[in-house]
Design a protein around this motif. Structure first.
Motif, mmCIF file in Angstrom:
data_model
loop_
_atom_site.group_PDB
_atom_site.id
_atom_site.type_symbol
_atom_site.label_atom_id
_atom_site.label_comp_id
_atom_site.label_asym_id
_atom_site.label_seq_id
_atom_site.Cartn_x
_atom_site.Cartn_y
_atom_site.Cartn_z
ATOM 1 N N UNK A 47 -15.834 -10.006 -10.923
ATOM 2 C CA UNK A 47 -14.958 -10.370 -9.704
ATOM 3 C C UNK A 47 -15.332 -11.189 -8.580
ATOM 4 N N UNK A 48 -16.886 -10.740 -8.617
ATOM 5 C CA UNK A 48 -17.606 -11.798 -7.315
ATOM 6 C C UNK A 48 -17.434 -12.565 -7.591
ATOM 7 N N UNK A 49 -18.042 -13.248 -8.479
ATOM 8 C CA UNK A 49 -17.623 -14.774 -9.122
ATOM 9 C C UNK A 49 -16.420 -15.207 -9.597
ATOM 10 N N UNK A 50 -15.186 -14.928 -9.455
ATOM 11 C CA UNK A 50 -13.596 -15.287 -9.461
ATOM 12 C C UNK A 50 -13.338 -15.384 -7.469
ATOM 13 N N UNK A 51 -13.809 -14.338 -6.848
ATOM 14 C CA UNK A 51 -13.323 -14.418 -5.912
ATOM 15 C C UNK A 51 -11.609 -13.785 -5.785
ATOM 16 N N UNK A 52 -12.072 -12.484 -6.967
ATOM 17 C CA UNK A 52 -10.871 -11.369 -6.654
ATOM 18 C C UNK A 52 -11.215 -10.044 -7.346
ATOM 19 N N UNK A 53 -10.091 -9.601 -6.681
ATOM 20 C CA UNK A 53 -10.365 -7.970 -6.419
ATOM 21 C C UNK A 53 -10.193 -6.943 -7.873
ATOM 22 N N UNK A 54 -10.837 -6.180 -8.028
ATOM 23 C CA UNK A 54 -10.669 -5.229 -9.503
ATOM 24 C C UNK A 54 -9.353 -4.947 -9.762
ATOM 25 N N UNK A 55 -8.784 -5.347 -8.864
ATOM 26 C CA UNK A 55 -8.052 -4.471 -9.221
ATOM 27 C C UNK A 55 -6.792 -5.142 -9.836
ATOM 28 N N UNK B 26 1.364 -0.972 -0.229
ATOM 29 C CA UNK B 26 0.017 -0.414 0.202
ATOM 30 C C UNK B 26 0.516 1.065 0.122
ATOM 31 N N UNK B 27 1.615 0.858 0.830
ATOM 32 C CA UNK B 27 3.125 2.605 1.045
ATOM 33 C C UNK B 27 3.631 3.078 -1.073
ATOM 34 N N UNK B 28 4.184 1.916 -1.286
ATOM 35 C CA UNK B 28 4.476 2.142 -2.805
ATOM 36 C C UNK B 28 3.623 1.673 -3.685
ATOM 37 N N UNK B 29 2.238 2.125 -3.190
ATOM 38 C CA UNK B 29 1.180 1.950 -4.443
ATOM 39 C C UNK B 29 1.425 3.303 -5.447
ATOM 40 N N UNK B 30 0.966 3.489 -6.643
ATOM 41 C CA UNK B 30 -0.276 4.727 -6.522
ATOM 42 C C UNK B 30 -1.109 4.436 -7.063
ATOM 43 N N UNK B 31 -2.009 5.686 -7.898
ATOM 44 C CA UNK B 31 -3.269 5.440 -7.824
ATOM 45 C C UNK B 31 -3.647 5.740 -9.518
#
Length: 120
Positions: free
Chosen positions: A27-35, A5-10
């Motif tokens: 994403x919900x179906x695959x149980x993964x994040x949008x990112x 999180x500290x080294x992330x950019x938006x």
């Protein structure tokens, strides 16, 4: 807050609401994040859910070969108990062992390729 999180950019980008909702549903179906969906798609990487499915498949294959090995041991115990196996049974058993060895070698090659893909 973790190290990532500290080294992330938006990155902000526009997408139609309907498309975003479809992505979120996926994403919900695959149980993964949008990112994760976006990054893995852009970088042409295996999705986290696909990675989980592959690992489950590998575990299942390993269990199948464990059962085969158990059956081989049972046949060996039977033969040792009887102190006899007919020539035709021995030939059949030997041919099946050769086939199992071939399949196991093929499986190991496939697993090496899968692990190489998973490492990306």
């Amino acid at each position: 807050m973790n190290k990532d999180d500290i080294n992330s950019d938006v990155i902000l980008f526009r997408v139609k609401k309907e498309r975003k909702e479809n992505w979120k549903k996926m994403c919900d179906e695959k149980k993964i994040s949008l990112t994760s969906l976006i990054i893995d798609s852009v970088e042409k990487r295996i999705m986290d859910d696909e990675r989980r499915q592959i690992l489950q498949f590998i575990e299942k294959q390993d269990n199948i070969f464990s059962k085969i090995e158990t059956n081989i041991n049972q046949v060996a115990k039977m033969v040792n108990g009887q102190k006899y196996i007919s020539e035709s049974q021995l030939e059949l058993f030997s041919n099946q062992l050769k086939e199992i060895a071939t399949l196991k070698a093929q499986q190991n090659n496939i697993f090496e390729n899968i692990y190489a893909l998973l490492a990306k």
